[in-house]
Structure formats: C-alpha cells, structure tokens
Design a protein around this motif. Structure first.
Motif, PDB file in Angstrom:
ATOM      1  N   PHE A 264       0.708  -1.061   0.088  1.00  0.00           N
ATOM      2  CA  PHE A 264       0.075  -0.215  -0.039  1.00  0.00           C
ATOM      3  C   PHE A 264       0.838   1.166   0.078  1.00  0.00           C
ATOM      4  O   PHE A 264       0.317   2.214  -0.405  1.00  0.00           O
ATOM      5  N   LYS A 265       2.137   1.326   0.416  1.00  0.00           N
ATOM      6  CA  LYS A 265       2.963   2.364   0.207  1.00  0.00           C
ATOM      7  C   LYS A 265       3.016   3.239  -0.972  1.00  0.00           C
ATOM      8  O   LYS A 265       2.862   4.403  -0.671  1.00  0.00           O
ATOM      9  N   GLN A 266       2.936   2.640  -2.039  1.00  0.00           N
ATOM     10  CA  GLN A 266       2.970   3.153  -3.200  1.00  0.00           C
ATOM     11  C   GLN A 266       1.654   3.925  -3.420  1.00  0.00           C
ATOM     12  O   GLN A 266       1.535   5.101  -4.263  1.00  0.00           O
ATOM     13  N   TRP A 267       0.750   3.431  -3.035  1.00  0.00           N
ATOM     14  CA  TRP A 267      -0.898   4.124  -3.075  1.00  0.00           C
ATOM     15  C   TRP A 267      -1.087   5.285  -1.866  1.00  0.00           C
ATOM     16  O   TRP A 267      -1.837   6.211  -2.254  1.00  0.00           O
ATOM     17  N   LYS A 268      -0.496   5.386  -0.803  1.00  0.00           N
ATOM     18  CA  LYS A 268      -0.573   6.051   0.350  1.00  0.00           C
ATOM     19  C   LYS A 268      -0.346   7.637  -0.147  1.00  0.00           C
ATOM     20  O   LYS A 268       0.366   7.881  -0.738  1.00  0.00           O
ATOM     21  N   GLY A 269      -1.587   8.417   0.217  1.00  0.00           N
ATOM     22  CA  GLY A 269      -1.558   9.817  -0.016  1.00  0.00           C
ATOM     23  C   GLY A 269      -2.893  10.631  -0.396  1.00  0.00           C
ATOM     24  O   GLY A 269      -3.888  10.044  -0.119  1.00  0.00           O
ATOM     25  N   GLU A 270      -2.566  11.664  -0.846  1.00  0.00           N
ATOM     26  CA  GLU A 270      -3.977  12.292  -1.312  1.00  0.00           C
ATOM     27  C   GLU A 270      -4.135  12.845  -2.667  1.00  0.00           C
ATOM     28  O   GLU A 270      -3.044  13.159  -3.361  1.00  0.00           O
TER      29      GLU A 270
ATOM     30  N   ASP B  47     -18.806  17.927 -15.139  1.00  0.00           N
ATOM     31  CA  ASP B  47     -20.075  17.118 -14.797  1.00  0.00           C
ATOM     32  C   ASP B  47     -20.656  16.778 -16.031  1.00  0.00           C
ATOM     33  O   ASP B  47     -21.777  17.519 -16.450  1.00  0.00           O
ATOM     34  N   TYR B  48     -20.290  15.597 -16.596  1.00  0.00           N
ATOM     35  CA  TYR B  48     -21.050  15.304 -17.866  1.00  0.00           C
ATOM     36  C   TYR B  48     -22.532  14.782 -17.587  1.00  0.00           C
ATOM     37  O   TYR B  48     -23.382  14.861 -18.477  1.00  0.00           O
ATOM     38  N   ALA B  49     -22.991  14.184 -16.255  1.00  0.00           N
ATOM     39  CA  ALA B  49     -24.127  14.052 -16.160  1.00  0.00           C
ATOM     40  C   ALA B  49     -25.299  15.094 -15.594  1.00  0.00           C
ATOM     41  O   ALA B  49     -26.482  14.858 -15.497  1.00  0.00           O
ATOM     42  N   GLY B  50     -24.489  16.345 -15.408  1.00  0.00           N
ATOM     43  CA  GLY B  50     -25.381  17.630 -15.069  1.00  0.00           C
ATOM     44  C   GLY B  50     -26.015  18.319 -16.420  1.00  0.00           C
ATOM     45  O   GLY B  50     -26.315  17.837 -17.173  1.00  0.00           O
ATOM     46  N   GLU B  51     -26.376  19.572 -15.965  1.00  0.00           N
ATOM     47  CA  GLU B  51     -27.035  20.397 -17.013  1.00  0.00           C
ATOM     48  C   GLU B  51     -26.327  20.966 -18.068  1.00  0.00           C
ATOM     49  O   GLU B  51     -26.642  21.839 -18.667  1.00  0.00           O
ATOM     50  N   ASN B  52     -24.954  20.462 -17.893  1.00  0.00           N
ATOM     51  CA  ASN B  52     -23.964  21.096 -19.082  1.00  0.00           C
ATOM     52  C   ASN B  52     -23.920  22.619 -18.813  1.00  0.00           C
ATOM     53  O   ASN B  52     -23.910  23.191 -19.972  1.00  0.00           O
ATOM     54  N   ASP B  53     -23.408  22.981 -17.700  1.00  0.00           N
ATOM     55  CA  ASP B  53     -23.481  24.383 -17.473  1.00  0.00           C
ATOM     56  C   ASP B  53     -22.320  24.822 -16.815  1.00  0.00           C
ATOM     57  O   ASP B  53     -22.093  25.882 -16.170  1.00  0.00           O
ATOM     58  N   GLY B  54     -21.321  23.925 -17.100  1.00  0.00           N
ATOM     59  CA  GLY B  54     -19.929  24.276 -16.481  1.00  0.00           C
ATOM     60  C   GLY B  54     -19.748  23.612 -15.270  1.00  0.00           C
ATOM     61  O   GLY B  54     -18.516  23.879 -14.605  1.00  0.00           O
ATOM     62  N   THR B  55     -20.554  23.040 -14.403  1.00  0.00           N
ATOM     63  CA  THR B  55     -20.461  22.551 -13.352  1.00  0.00           C
ATOM     64  C   THR B  55     -19.355  21.204 -13.150  1.00  0.00           C
ATOM     65  O   THR B  55     -19.027  20.658 -14.111  1.00  0.00           O
ATOM     66  N   LYS B  56     -18.562  21.468 -12.331  1.00  0.00           N
ATOM     67  CA  LYS B  56     -17.484  20.552 -12.125  1.00  0.00           C
ATOM     68  C   LYS B  56     -17.762  19.606 -10.978  1.00  0.00           C
ATOM     69  O   LYS B  56     -18.281  19.672  -9.847  1.00  0.00           O
ATOM     70  N   LEU B  57     -17.287  18.399 -11.378  1.00  0.00           N
ATOM     71  CA  LEU B  57     -17.350  17.225 -10.374  1.00  0.00           C
ATOM     72  C   LEU B  57     -16.069  17.185  -9.746  1.00  0.00           C
ATOM     73  O   LEU B  57     -15.017  17.272 -10.553  1.00  0.00           O
ATOM     74  N   LYS B  58     -15.914  17.252  -8.549  1.00  0.00           N
ATOM     75  CA  LYS B  58     -14.640  17.265  -7.788  1.00  0.00           C
ATOM     76  C   LYS B  58     -14.516  16.100  -6.879  1.00  0.00           C
ATOM     77  O   LYS B  58     -15.609  15.515  -6.310  1.00  0.00           O
ATOM     78  N   ALA B  59     -13.288  15.396  -6.762  1.00  0.00           N
ATOM     79  CA  ALA B  59     -13.262  14.109  -6.172  1.00  0.00           C
ATOM     80  C   ALA B  59     -11.881  14.247  -5.103  1.00  0.00           C
ATOM     81  O   ALA B  59     -10.969  14.998  -5.849  1.00  0.00           O
ATOM     82  N   LYS B  60     -11.985  13.856  -4.008  1.00  0.00           N
ATOM     83  CA  LYS B  60     -10.629  14.075  -3.226  1.00  0.00           C
ATOM     84  C   LYS B  60     -10.625  12.528  -2.598  1.00  0.00           C
ATOM     85  O   LYS B  60     -11.461  11.854  -1.833  1.00  0.00           O
ATOM     86  N   LEU B  61      -9.454  11.884  -2.507  1.00  0.00           N
ATOM     87  CA  LEU B  61      -9.332  10.829  -1.884  1.00  0.00           C
ATOM     88  C   LEU B  61      -8.296  11.105  -0.816  1.00  0.00           C
ATOM     89  O   LEU B  61      -7.213  11.582  -1.178  1.00  0.00           O
ATOM     90  N   VAL B  62      -8.453  10.517   0.157  1.00  0.00           N
ATOM     91  CA  VAL B  62      -7.401  10.407   1.351  1.00  0.00           C
ATOM     92  C   VAL B  62      -7.153   8.841   1.720  1.00  0.00           C
ATOM     93  O   VAL B  62      -7.927   8.276   2.336  1.00  0.00           O
ATOM     94  N   LEU B  63      -5.716   8.592   1.541  1.00  0.00           N
ATOM     95  CA  LEU B  63      -5.524   7.353   1.426  1.00  0.00           C
ATOM     96  C   LEU B  63      -4.544   7.212   2.678  1.00  0.00           C
ATOM     97  O   LEU B  63      -3.245   7.389   2.302  1.00  0.00           O
ATOM     98  N   ASP B  64      -4.996   6.575   3.928  1.00  0.00           N
ATOM     99  CA  ASP B  64      -3.655   6.662   4.844  1.00  0.00           C
ATOM    100  C   ASP B  64      -3.466   5.292   5.304  1.00  0.00           C
ATOM    101  O   ASP B  64      -2.362   5.102   5.792  1.00  0.00           O
ATOM    102  N   GLY B  65      -4.257   4.431   4.813  1.00  0.00           N
ATOM    103  CA  GLY B  65      -3.780   2.822   4.908  1.00  0.00           C
ATOM    104  C   GLY B  65      -4.356   2.006   4.302  1.00  0.00           C
ATOM    105  O   GLY B  65      -5.737   2.390   3.626  1.00  0.00           O
ATOM    106  N   SER B  66      -4.167   0.507   4.166  1.00  0.00           N
ATOM    107  CA  SER B  66      -5.102  -0.242   3.366  1.00  0.00           C
ATOM    108  C   SER B  66      -6.468  -0.486   3.890  1.00  0.00           C
ATOM    109  O   SER B  66      -7.277  -0.888   3.484  1.00  0.00           O
ATOM    110  N   GLU B  67      -6.375  -0.083   5.199  1.00  0.00           N
ATOM    111  CA  GLU B  67      -7.935  -0.307   5.847  1.00  0.00           C
ATOM    112  C   GLU B  67      -8.408   1.114   6.135  1.00  0.00           C
ATOM    113  O   GLU B  67      -9.393   1.151   6.996  1.00  0.00           O
ATOM    114  N   ASP B  68      -7.839   2.245   5.775  1.00  0.00           N
ATOM    115  CA  ASP B  68      -8.241   3.427   6.236  1.00  0.00           C
ATOM    116  C   ASP B  68      -8.499   4.341   4.953  1.00  0.00           C
ATOM    117  O   ASP B  68      -7.149   5.005   4.589  1.00  0.00           O
TER     118      ASP B  68
END
Length: 186
Positions: free
Chosen positions: A66-72, A79-100
């Motif tokens: 998991f060391k190579q995956w750990k991080g943010e 947002d292609y599923a939205g109203e096509n008005d320029g809305t942004k879809l944002k995602a954040k992943l916080v990977l602290d451990g293989s079970e966290d």
C-alpha cells in the motif's frame, strides 16, 4: 309383453355395444428453436465487461504494497451527467492505509465554491490485480449523504507513476464509465 320388450332390449343392447368410431388425430409436432440469450451476446460485449466480483472476493492490500498508494489525490472534472452548465465534479481521496481510506465527491457551480451534493465514504482497499498496479476501494460506511443506489466503490490504477480513477459515480462523456487521470498531490 315379452314380445315387445325383447326386441327393444336387443335394439338397446346392440346400440350401446356399437363401437364409437371417432377420428382421432395426433397433435402435429412443431419444432421451434429457442435462442439462448447467452449465445446471442456478441464476443465484443463479453470482452468489454469484466466479471463482477463481490467485495469479499478481494484480497486485502498489505501495508507494504500500500505504500505506493498512500497519499492524497484530487480530481477536477466536468460534470457530464449534469445540466451542461460548466459544473465541475470534484473528488478527493485520502488514503492513509489499506484499511483507512476516505472518498469525497461533490459538485461546484462555475460561479460558486459551495460543495453541492457532497458524498463522504469511508472504506478499505482490496487488490485488483497481482502486480499491485490496481486497487479497489471497498466502501464500508457512508459518512455524509444517503446511499443513492450508485456503487460507491472505485478502482485506482497506477500506470507508470500516473494515477487513474474509474467509478460509476464519475460518468464520462456519453454516460460511459472510464479511467480518468487523477492527480496525486501528497
């Protein structure tokens, strides 16, 4: 009276003993072919879809792997599923451990920084392959928002130190789900 009853009795007996001759026809056998739906699937459809594994079928990722995956990680995507008005879809992943692991997903309008439709899901990770080039997020608890019925899991890929995410929660153009580049910042 015997003379009258005797001929009537013989007539009745002879009439009731007559064999009824009806024309019996056997039903005609019609041969029909039933098309098996499995056989009607084209080979292209079979190769495009991976067999769906249950979350319990994934082996946990060791802390060493998991060391190579750990991080943010961050994703800023249209947002292609939205109203096509320029809305942004944002995602954040916080990977602290293989079970966290924490998966945040929200929308932002172009003129606003409010986080709309925020999802926050907590989970662990399973090996998606033996080479440690892909892991699958195994959601455990929806912390923020209701479960909408959409799969809350995702795959994270490492291809030559470039990272990609694939999730049904992040539809691409045309509604397809595909690997999208995601930036690892920590």
């Amino acid at each position: 009276m015997k003379r009258i009853l005797f001929p009537i009795a013989i007539f009745v007996i002879s009439f009731s003993c007559k064999e009824k001759k009806e024309k019996v026809t056997e039903p005609e056998v019609v041969e029909t072919k039933v098309i098996d739906s499995v056989q009607s699937v084209t080979s292209e459809e079979i190769t495009d879809e991976e067999p769906r594994k249950e979350d319990t079928d994934y082996e946990m990722v060791s802390e060493k792997d998991f060391k190579q995956w750990k991080g943010e990680y961050h994703l800023d995507y249209l947002d292609y599923a939205g109203e096509n008005d320029g809305t942004k879809l944002k995602a954040k992943l916080v990977l602290d451990g293989s079970e966290d692991g924490h998966f945040y997903l929200w929308y932002e309008k172009p003129s606003d920084t409010a986080k709309l439709g925020m999802h926050h899901v907590y989970g662990s990770f399973g090996k998606a392959d033996n080479e440690n080039t892909a892991i699958k997020f195994l959601p455990e608890i929806v912390i923020d928002r209701e479960n909408t019925g959409i799969d809350l899991d995702f795959f994270l890929y490492n291809k030559n130190n470039a990272f990609y995410i694939k999730s049904e929660m992040i539809p691409s153009e045309g509604g397809a789900t595909k690997e999208l580049p995601i930036q690892k910042i920590k």
